[in-house]
Design a protein around this motif. Structure first.
Motif, PDB file in Angstrom:
ATOM      1  N   UNK A  35     -16.306  75.105 -30.759  1.00  0.00           N
ATOM      2  CA  UNK A  35     -17.446  74.241 -30.487  1.00  0.00           C
ATOM      3  C   UNK A  35     -17.084  73.010 -29.664  1.00  0.00           C
ATOM      4  N   UNK A  36     -15.879  72.494 -29.848  1.00  0.00           N
ATOM      5  CA  UNK A  36     -15.457  71.286 -29.147  1.00  0.00           C
ATOM      6  C   UNK A  36     -14.229  71.565 -28.275  1.00  0.00           C
ATOM      7  N   UNK A  37     -14.269  72.701 -27.618  1.00  0.00           N
ATOM      8  CA  UNK A  37     -13.130  73.158 -26.816  1.00  0.00           C
ATOM      9  C   UNK A  37     -12.773  72.145 -25.730  1.00  0.00           C
ATOM     10  N   UNK A  38     -11.494  71.837 -25.627  1.00  0.00           N
ATOM     11  CA  UNK A  38     -10.995  70.936 -24.604  1.00  0.00           C
ATOM     12  C   UNK A  38     -10.054  71.709 -23.683  1.00  0.00           C
ATOM     13  N   UNK A  39     -10.292  71.670 -22.383  1.00  0.00           N
ATOM     14  CA  UNK A  39      -9.338  72.307 -21.466  1.00  0.00           C
ATOM     15  C   UNK A  39      -8.001  71.583 -21.501  1.00  0.00           C
ATOM     16  N   UNK A  40      -6.966  72.255 -21.059  1.00  0.00           N
ATOM     17  CA  UNK A  40      -5.620  71.667 -21.085  1.00  0.00           C
ATOM     18  C   UNK A  40      -5.555  70.369 -20.288  1.00  0.00           C
ATOM     19  N   UNK A  41      -6.410  70.248 -19.277  1.00  0.00           N
ATOM     20  CA  UNK A  41      -6.390  69.069 -18.399  1.00  0.00           C
ATOM     21  C   UNK A  41      -7.367  67.985 -18.853  1.00  0.00           C
ATOM     22  N   UNK A 252      -7.185  65.143 -35.435  1.00  0.00           N
ATOM     23  CA  UNK A 252      -8.323  64.285 -35.089  1.00  0.00           C
ATOM     24  C   UNK A 252      -8.735  64.433 -33.626  1.00  0.00           C
ATOM     25  N   UNK A 253      -7.782  64.690 -32.751  1.00  0.00           N
ATOM     26  CA  UNK A 253      -8.097  64.821 -31.332  1.00  0.00           C
ATOM     27  C   UNK A 253      -8.940  66.057 -31.028  1.00  0.00           C
ATOM     28  N   UNK A 254      -8.976  67.006 -31.959  1.00  0.00           N
ATOM     29  CA  UNK A 254      -9.821  68.192 -31.770  1.00  0.00           C
ATOM     30  C   UNK A 254     -11.300  67.840 -31.845  1.00  0.00           C
ATOM     31  N   UNK A 255     -11.616  66.704 -32.491  1.00  0.00           N
ATOM     32  CA  UNK A 255     -13.002  66.362 -32.777  1.00  0.00           C
ATOM     33  C   UNK A 255     -13.547  65.249 -31.891  1.00  0.00           C
ATOM     34  N   UNK A 256     -12.934  65.048 -30.723  1.00  0.00           N
ATOM     35  CA  UNK A 256     -13.380  63.969 -29.852  1.00  0.00           C
ATOM     36  C   UNK A 256     -14.831  64.142 -29.409  1.00  0.00           C
ATOM     37  N   UNK A 257     -15.292  65.384 -29.356  1.00  0.00           N
ATOM     38  CA  UNK A 257     -16.671  65.637 -28.922  1.00  0.00           C
ATOM     39  C   UNK A 257     -17.595  65.925 -30.098  1.00  0.00           C
ATOM     40  N   UNK A 258     -17.138  65.603 -31.304  1.00  0.00           N
ATOM     41  CA  UNK A 258     -17.911  65.953 -32.502  1.00  0.00           C
ATOM     42  C   UNK A 258     -18.881  64.871 -32.939  1.00  0.00           C
ATOM     43  N   UNK A 259     -18.946  63.769 -32.215  1.00  0.00           N
ATOM     44  CA  UNK A 259     -19.861  62.695 -32.593  1.00  0.00           C
ATOM     45  C   UNK A 259     -19.207  61.340 -32.494  1.00  0.00           C
ATOM     46  N   UNK A 260     -19.991  60.274 -32.761  1.00  0.00           N
ATOM     47  CA  UNK A 260     -19.457  58.922 -32.572  1.00  0.00           C
ATOM     48  C   UNK A 260     -18.593  58.465 -33.741  1.00  0.00           C
ATOM     49  N   UNK A 261     -18.540  59.274 -34.827  1.00  0.00           N
ATOM     50  CA  UNK A 261     -17.615  58.984 -35.918  1.00  0.00           C
ATOM     51  C   UNK A 261     -17.167  60.288 -36.564  1.00  0.00           C
ATOM     52  N   UNK A 262     -15.868  60.397 -36.831  1.00  0.00           N
ATOM     53  CA  UNK A 262     -15.351  61.508 -37.624  1.00  0.00           C
ATOM     54  C   UNK A 262     -14.313  60.959 -38.594  1.00  0.00           C
ATOM     55  N   UNK A 263     -14.015  61.753 -39.615  1.00  0.00           N
ATOM     56  CA  UNK A 263     -12.922  61.411 -40.527  1.00  0.00           C
ATOM     57  C   UNK A 263     -11.596  61.980 -40.036  1.00  0.00           C
ATOM     58  N   UNK A 264     -11.630  62.749 -38.960  1.00  0.00           N
ATOM     59  CA  UNK A 264     -10.406  63.207 -38.320  1.00  0.00           C
ATOM     60  C   UNK A 264      -9.816  64.493 -38.850  1.00  0.00           C
ATOM     61  N   UNK A 265     -10.273  64.958 -39.995  1.00  0.00           N
ATOM     62  CA  UNK A 265      -9.755  66.210 -40.557  1.00  0.00           C
ATOM     63  C   UNK A 265     -10.764  66.737 -41.572  1.00  0.00           C
TER      64      UNK A 265
END
Length: 302
Positions: A35-41, A252-265
């Motif tokens: 859902x929050x896939x980030x390309x390598x770049x 936590x870096x996996x969830x950068x696109x998950x919203x304006x706040x996350x708990x990171x895990x």
């Protein structure tokens, strides 16, 4: 249907919607890779440099290594030059990336102009505002804290390093700002009163800033961890809910696109939900405060 029946119908519907949203959020955490896939770049496309405050230890150090491993040059800031130099050396040897060291005491107002001057000319794409102070490893009531000047400093340490960060040049249309809060800020937390209050400010600041600059393509997110094994927490022994700084940052870096706040895990998200479900009368009871102090004292001492 009378007024009371209608009220309870709407109340029940609201509860159902609330928990559906919670369940959907939880499922999204499990499928972050899709859902929050980030390309390598992803990170290098933001700019050449990442700035990490509080970068000599703990979570800040882990962010510095992780972002360098993803191809960014790193600027690390903290008060202790020897630690900064050692971390810079290790990052350079491990990743081959450039590292710039800035010695800064964030409790001093006159440091910020100097920091901005040092950052001039750098193509900064990522900023991690991590610096903070926990007045005592052991939970303490406000007037029992030995050095109350540190409590005052805990308010001033979150003055974010913005210029010349991504939000200062919104026409670029890209950039990432991560502001580190704390899981304890999800409810009013006795024994961590001032620390908790300062982290609530971090969250509200970030959410307002994200609303202002979201349309510019800039990601601004609060990350609110619970237990992480760092110097600030007295190097708590990692377990199911206490993570190493490296593991937490990577997750936590996996969830950068998950919203304006996350708990990171996932585990910290569950902890946040549980804590918010407990009546405040229980959290604020003397018995609970005593149990918290005994628990942390035992874990820090073990």
């Amino acid at each position: 249907m009378d007024v009371m029946e209608l009220f309870f119908v709407w109340l029940g519907a609201a509860v159902v919607v609330f928990y559906v949203i919670k369940i959907v959020s939880f499922v999204k955490m499990f499928y972050s890779g899709v859902l929050f896939l980030q390309p390598a770049s992803f990170f290098t496309s933001m700019g050449e440099w990442a700035v990490v405050t509080g970068g000599s230890d703990g979570i800040g150090r882990a962010y510095s290594f992780e972002l360098a491993g993803r191809g960014l040059n790193i600027v690390i800031l903290s008060r202790t030059k020897d630690k900064l130099d050692q971390v810079a050396l290790e990052i350079g040897q491990t990743t081959g990336q450039k590292v710039k060291v800035i010695v800064a005491d964030f409790t001093e107002d006159d440091e910020y102009e100097q920091i901005q001057e040092e950052l001039k000319g750098l193509n900064i794409g990522v900023l991690v505002n991590n610096v903070g102070i926990l007045p005592s490893h052991i939970p303490s009531k406000f007037l029992q804290i030995r050095n109350l000047t540190q409590v005052r400093h805990s308010w001033s340490t979150f003055r974010p390093v913005l210029p010349p960060s991504p939000v200062h040049t919104p026409h670029v249309g890209k950039g990432v700002i991560v502001n580190i809060s704390s899981g304890v800020a999800c409810v009013p937390s006795p024994m961590y009163t001032m620390y908790c209050a300062s982290k609530v400010f971090v969250e509200r600041f970030s959410q307002g800033l994200q609303a202002e600059y979201k349309e510019k393509g800039i990601v601004i997110q609060t990350v609110a961890p619970f237990g992480v094994s760092t110097p600030m927490t007295g190097y708590l022994k990692p377990n199911l809910v206490t993570m190493t700084a490296e593991d937490f940052v990577r997750t936590s870096l996996k969830y950068l696109k998950a919203g304006d706040k996350t708990y990171g895990s996932i585990c910290h998200t569950i902890m946040g939900w549980i804590l918010q479900s407990v009546p405040l009368q229980i959290i604020h009871s003397e018995r609970m405060q005593d149990c918290l102090r005994e628990y942390v004292n035992k874990r820090v001492g073990s």
